[in-house]
Design a protein around this motif. Structure first.
Motif, mmCIF file in Angstrom:
data_model
loop_
_atom_site.group_PDB
_atom_site.id
_atom_site.type_symbol
_atom_site.label_atom_id
_atom_site.label_comp_id
_atom_site.label_asym_id
_atom_site.label_seq_id
_atom_site.Cartn_x
_atom_site.Cartn_y
_atom_site.Cartn_z
ATOM 1 N N HIS A 1 21.228 27.807 4.081
ATOM 2 C CA HIS A 1 20.003 27.801 3.259
ATOM 3 C C HIS A 1 18.748 28.074 4.091
ATOM 4 O O HIS A 1 17.654 27.644 3.726
ATOM 5 N N LEU A 2 18.915 28.748 5.221
ATOM 6 C CA LEU A 2 17.759 29.098 6.065
ATOM 7 C C LEU A 2 17.322 30.529 5.779
ATOM 8 O O LEU A 2 18.163 31.380 5.471
ATOM 9 N N LYS A 3 16.036 30.785 5.950
ATOM 10 C CA LYS A 3 15.522 32.164 5.903
ATOM 11 C C LYS A 3 15.260 32.604 7.334
ATOM 12 O O LYS A 3 15.042 31.751 8.211
ATOM 13 N N PRO A 4 15.234 33.913 7.586
ATOM 14 C CA PRO A 4 15.070 34.394 8.973
ATOM 15 C C PRO A 4 13.883 33.758 9.700
ATOM 16 O O PRO A 4 13.977 33.432 10.878
ATOM 17 N N GLU A 5 12.775 33.535 8.988
ATOM 18 C CA GLU A 5 11.582 33.003 9.661
ATOM 19 C C GLU A 5 11.735 31.530 10.062
ATOM 20 O O GLU A 5 10.937 31.002 10.822
ATOM 21 N N PHE B 1 17.518 41.113 6.165
ATOM 22 C CA PHE B 1 18.045 40.642 4.875
ATOM 23 C C PHE B 1 17.608 41.546 3.709
ATOM 24 O O PHE B 1 18.191 41.490 2.631
ATOM 25 N N LYS B 2 16.550 42.368 3.917
ATOM 26 C CA LYS B 2 16.114 43.245 2.821
ATOM 27 C C LYS B 2 16.972 44.504 2.771
ATOM 28 O O LYS B 2 17.478 44.890 1.723
ATOM 29 N N THR B 3 17.197 45.135 3.957
ATOM 30 C CA THR B 3 17.977 46.389 3.964
ATOM 31 C C THR B 3 19.468 46.128 4.143
ATOM 32 O O THR B 3 20.287 47.030 3.987
ATOM 33 N N ARG B 4 19.837 44.890 4.513
ATOM 34 C CA ARG B 4 21.238 44.516 4.793
ATOM 35 C C ARG B 4 21.851 45.398 5.882
ATOM 36 O O ARG B 4 22.985 45.813 5.824
ATOM 37 N N THR B 5 21.045 45.708 6.890
ATOM 38 C CA THR B 5 21.526 46.456 8.046
ATOM 39 C C THR B 5 21.072 45.725 9.309
ATOM 40 O O THR B 5 20.139 44.909 9.272
ATOM 41 N N GLU B 6 21.729 46.063 10.436
ATOM 42 C CA GLU B 6 21.403 45.391 11.696
ATOM 43 C C GLU B 6 20.011 45.798 12.167
ATOM 44 O O GLU B 6 19.627 46.970 12.061
ATOM 45 N N ASN B 7 19.265 44.852 12.707
ATOM 46 C CA ASN B 7 17.952 45.173 13.270
ATOM 47 C C ASN B 7 18.122 46.088 14.479
ATOM 48 O O ASN B 7 19.088 45.944 15.230
ATOM 49 N N PRO B 8 17.189 47.015 14.701
ATOM 50 C CA PRO B 8 17.319 47.925 15.850
ATOM 51 C C PRO B 8 17.290 47.192 17.202
ATOM 52 O O PRO B 8 17.963 47.587 18.138
ATOM 53 N N GLU B 9 16.509 46.120 17.291
ATOM 54 C CA GLU B 9 16.390 45.360 18.553
ATOM 55 C C GLU B 9 17.262 44.119 18.477
ATOM 56 O O GLU B 9 17.151 43.354 17.511
ATOM 57 N N ILE C 1 26.413 36.783 2.249
ATOM 58 C CA ILE C 1 25.940 36.239 0.973
ATOM 59 C C ILE C 1 24.542 35.654 1.174
ATOM 60 O O ILE C 1 24.329 34.808 2.051
ATOM 61 N N ILE C 2 23.593 36.177 0.375
ATOM 62 C CA ILE C 2 22.197 35.714 0.458
ATOM 63 C C ILE C 2 21.838 35.052 -0.877
ATOM 64 O O ILE C 2 22.091 35.621 -1.944
ATOM 65 N N ASN C 3 21.310 33.848 -0.795
ATOM 66 C CA ASN C 3 20.938 33.117 -2.009
ATOM 67 C C ASN C 3 19.727 33.771 -2.697
ATOM 68 O O ASN C 3 19.015 34.580 -2.083
ATOM 69 N N GLU C 4 19.507 33.390 -3.954
ATOM 70 C CA GLU C 4 18.404 34.008 -4.734
ATOM 71 C C GLU C 4 17.053 33.838 -4.069
ATOM 72 O O GLU C 4 16.167 34.676 -4.206
ATOM 73 N N ASP C 5 16.880 32.732 -3.319
ATOM 74 C CA ASP C 5 15.570 32.503 -2.673
ATOM 75 C C ASP C 5 15.460 33.225 -1.327
ATOM 76 O O ASP C 5 14.489 33.033 -0.593
ATOM 77 N N GLY C 6 16.459 34.065 -1.000
ATOM 78 C CA GLY C 6 16.392 34.837 0.250
ATOM 79 C C GLY C 6 16.965 34.101 1.449
ATOM 80 O O GLY C 6 16.874 34.573 2.584
ATOM 81 N N SER C 7 17.584 32.935 1.210
ATOM 82 C CA SER C 7 18.163 32.180 2.333
ATOM 83 C C SER C 7 19.654 32.514 2.477
ATOM 84 O O SER C 7 20.299 32.965 1.524
ATOM 85 N N VAL C 8 20.184 32.251 3.665
ATOM 86 C CA VAL C 8 21.587 32.571 3.933
ATOM 87 C C VAL C 8 22.494 31.530 3.271
ATOM 88 O O VAL C 8 22.123 30.365 3.132
#
Ligand code: R1P
Ligand code: URA
Length: 290
Positions: free
Chosen positions: A22-26, A99-107, A11-18
């Protein structure tokens, strides 16, 4: 094709946080300090040279900053391993899912996670004020039993021997033994902390053998726990999160351990309820060593 994580699963909030943190990846550093008490986040962050951001939702408070040039995120978890399931899964998602593609990062991105907690001491060498580093954690909480890799991640010999020595009552559930990352334990514990086995309980009272008005199912369990010895290790302390932290981190490919300060000595029947200033010594050691 990499797996797509549906909106209901991650579940990702409207502002892009988890959802919960409520954190974003960065916002997430590679080095993470977990604390139970949200008030302890400010104590850790008070040592930082600079602060990037602070986020808060429910019992989850987060500050990311730098300590001596090291980027560190300090995150509160609240009490209990049910919260650790939320915190570890959301931190891992922030590190390893796009969080954009909702898939696992390659690395794969590996996190280094140290929990700084408080605990009850169970041995003559763990009086109030002792710092205990958890080499292994016996989970009375049951969390890891829900994950497929449980048997590969855990020490099954230790589990068998524990059940035998304490005449384990299966009605209580199925304890699992998670193992902290050895290199991290060596680095964080140095030679000034007691190393031992921690029992992480799904409660503060009955599961830790505290009997107030309710009688215990096995009133002799603590005595058997205190007498337990295997592989030159004794059970040193009770707290409520270390098994889930070490177990989930191992399954997810992160390094983790727990260090706690003893605030209640179960053998002497003594407690220190005003420990908040003295835990700063443990915080400083972890900040230097992480
Ligand atoms: C119980 O009082 C809480 O204290 C310990 C236990 O694990 C439990 O969370 O740790 P913290 O001081 O980190 O919360
Ligand atoms: N935290 C616990 O879980 N138990 C104690 O006895 C003290 C702190």
């Amino acid at each position: 094709m990499s797996k797509y994580f549906a909106e209901s699963e991650l579940i990702i909030n409207e502002d892009g946080s988890v959802f919960h943190l409520h954190l974003k990846p960065e916002h997430l550093a590679d080095k993470v300090i977990l604390v139970g008490d949200p008030g302890r986040v400010a104590l850790v962050a008070s040592h930082f040279d600079s602060i990037e951001d602070e986020v808060e939702n429910r019992e989850f408070k987060t500050v990311t900053g730098t300590y001596n040039g090291k980027r560190i995120t300090v995150q509160s978890t609240g009490i209990g391993c049910d919260n650790i399931d939320i915190v570890l899964n959301e931190l891992d998602a922030l590190a390893n899912i796009d969080f954009k593609t909702r898939t696992e990062n390659p690395e794969h991105r590996e996190l280094t996670i140290v929990r700084i907690g408080t605990c009850g001491g169970l041995q003559p060498n763990t009086p109030i004020g002792t710092y205990v580093a958890s080499v292994k954690s016996i989970g009375f909480d049951g969390l890891l039993n829900f994950y497929a890799g449980r048997n590969e991640a855990c020490d099954l010999d230790f589990e068998k021997e524990f059940k035998k020595q304490v005449s384990w009552n299966p009605q209580i559930g199925n304890p699992y033994v998670s193992v902290a990352d050895k290199e991290l334990v060596d680095r964080i514990a140095g030679d000034d902390m007691v190393r031992g086995v921690t029992i992480a309980c799904g409660g503060f009272f009955g599961p830790q053998g505290r009997e107030l008005r309710l009688p215990l199912a096995d009133p002799n369990l603590n005595q058997k726990i205190e007498n337990f010895e295997y592989q030159n290790l004794r059970i040193c302390n009770f707290e409520m999160e270390s098994s889930a932290v070490a177990g989930l981190a191992k399954l997810m490919g992160h390094k983790a351990t727990t260090v706690c300060m003893v605030i209640a000595n179960r053998l002497a029947g003594e407690a220190n309820s005003s420990y908040k200033n003295t835990i700063d010594g443990l915080i400083e050691k972890v900040l230097v060593r992480i």
